[in-house]
Design an enzyme around this catalytic site. Structure first.
Site, PDB file in Angstrom:
ATOM      1  N   ILE A 186       0.871  -1.181   0.000  1.00 46.34           N
ATOM      2  CA  ILE A 186       0.000   0.000   0.000  1.00 46.34           C
ATOM      3  C   ILE A 186       0.904   1.226   0.000  1.00 46.34           C
ATOM      4  CG2 ILE A 186      -1.844   1.215   1.217  1.00 46.34           C
ATOM      5  CD1 ILE A 186      -2.416  -1.542   2.656  1.00 46.34           C
ATOM      6  N   GLU A 217       4.087  -8.006   2.898  1.00 39.79           N
ATOM      7  CA  GLU A 217       4.374  -8.941   3.997  1.00 39.79           C
ATOM      8  C   GLU A 217       3.955  -8.336   5.331  1.00 39.79           C
ATOM      9  OE1 GLU A 217       6.292  -7.833   1.582  1.00 39.79           O
ATOM     10  OE2 GLU A 217       8.029  -9.105   1.223  1.00 39.79           O
ATOM     11  N   CYS A 266      11.914  -7.318   1.755  1.00 37.23           N
ATOM     12  CA  CYS A 266      12.899  -6.283   2.093  1.00 37.23           C
ATOM     13  C   CYS A 266      13.420  -6.508   3.516  1.00 37.23           C
ATOM     14  CB  CYS A 266      12.282  -4.893   1.964  1.00 37.23           C
ATOM     15  SG  CYS A 266      11.229  -4.423   3.349  1.00 37.23           S
ATOM     16  N   CYS A 315      10.875  -6.024   6.392  1.00 37.15           N
ATOM     17  CA  CYS A 315       9.926  -7.139   6.530  1.00 37.15           C
ATOM     18  C   CYS A 315      10.602  -8.361   7.150  1.00 37.15           C
ATOM     19  CB  CYS A 315       9.316  -7.483   5.173  1.00 37.15           C
ATOM     20  SG  CYS A 315       8.146  -6.221   4.614  1.00 37.15           S
TER      21      CYS A 315
HETATM   22  N1  THU Z   1       7.520  -4.065  -1.527  1.00 34.98           N
HETATM   23  C1  THU Z   1       6.815  -5.015  -0.845  1.00 34.98           C
HETATM   24  O1  THU Z   1       5.587  -4.966  -0.775  1.00 34.98           O
HETATM   25  N2  THU Z   1       7.499  -6.011  -0.248  1.00 34.98           N
HETATM   26  C2  THU Z   1       8.859  -6.124  -0.251  1.00 34.98           C
HETATM   27  O2  THU Z   1       9.416  -6.916   0.488  1.00 34.98           O
HETATM   28  C3  THU Z   1       9.640  -5.280  -1.173  1.00 34.98           C
HETATM   29  C4  THU Z   1       8.952  -4.042  -1.623  1.00 34.98           C
HETATM   30  C5  THU Z   1       6.770  -2.995  -2.180  1.00 34.98           C
HETATM   31  C6  THU Z   1       6.929  -1.636  -1.524  1.00 34.98           C
HETATM   32  C7  THU Z   1       6.637  -0.704  -2.682  1.00 34.98           C
HETATM   33  O3  THU Z   1       5.241  -0.494  -2.761  1.00 34.98           O
HETATM   34  C8  THU Z   1       7.073  -1.471  -3.914  1.00 34.98           C
HETATM   35  O4  THU Z   1       7.216  -2.820  -3.503  1.00 34.98           O
HETATM   36  C9  THU Z   1       8.379  -0.986  -4.503  1.00 34.98           C
HETATM   37  O5  THU Z   1       9.368  -0.918  -3.531  1.00 34.98           O
END
Ligand code: THU
Length: 139
Positions: free
Chosen positions: A46, A58, A93, A96
């Site tokens: 989001i 996550e 990331c 997370c």
């Molecule tokens: N993003 C995630 O939802 N999970 C991750 O572990 C890596 C990044 C999303 C955050 C952002 O909305 C987009 O990916 C680009 O970074």
């Protein structure tokens, strides 16, 4: 892990891509978090015009579960890609991984990275966050 369960988690994670709110990056991520009680908590990323409030898929799934009193987890499936096209793995990331470290046993918690239901790899949290700092360090 049971293959059918893995495939169900992959399909659930893929279904979350349609809810992903990504007007800035266009990078859509979906997650399906399997709790110890068998329930599956879903999540999507989001984004936000101020950028830093953005929440990853996550963490959305974890925070939904924890906010309902659930703190035991077995596995999470994560899928993602630019414009929701799944060509390679979208690994969690660092933030997370740290949230996972708070609630999960790094030796047993499984992270399933997939591009479709036939193509996936399974990692432990320890593999993705070696020497992680967690609640045990503060005891
Ligand atoms: N993003 C995630 O939802 N999970 C991750 O572990 C890596 C990044 C999303 C955050 C952002 O909305 C987009 O990916 C680009 O970074």
């Amino acid at each position: 892990m049971d293959r059918l369960l893995v495939e169900q988690l992959i399909e659930t994670a893929i279904r979350q891509l349609e809810f992903s709110y990504t007007p800035y990056s266009g990078f859509k991520v979906g997650a399906a978090l399997l709790a110890g009680n068998g329930a599956v908590y879903t999540g999507c990323n989001i984004e936000n015009a101020a950028y830093t409030p953005t929440n990853c898929a996550e963490r959305t799934a974890f925070f939904k579960a924890v906010s309902e009193g659930v703190r035991e987890f077995e596995a999470i499936c994560v899928v993602g890609g630019k414009n929701g096209i799944l060509t390679e793995y979208a690994a969690p990331c660092g933030v997370c991984r740290q949230v996972m470290m708070e609630f999960c046993d790094p030796e047993t918690f499984r992270i399933i990275l997939a591009t479709d239901r036939e193509h996936y790899d399974i990692y432990t949290l320890k593999e993705l966050l070696p020497l992680g700092f967690g609640p045990a360090n503060l005891k």
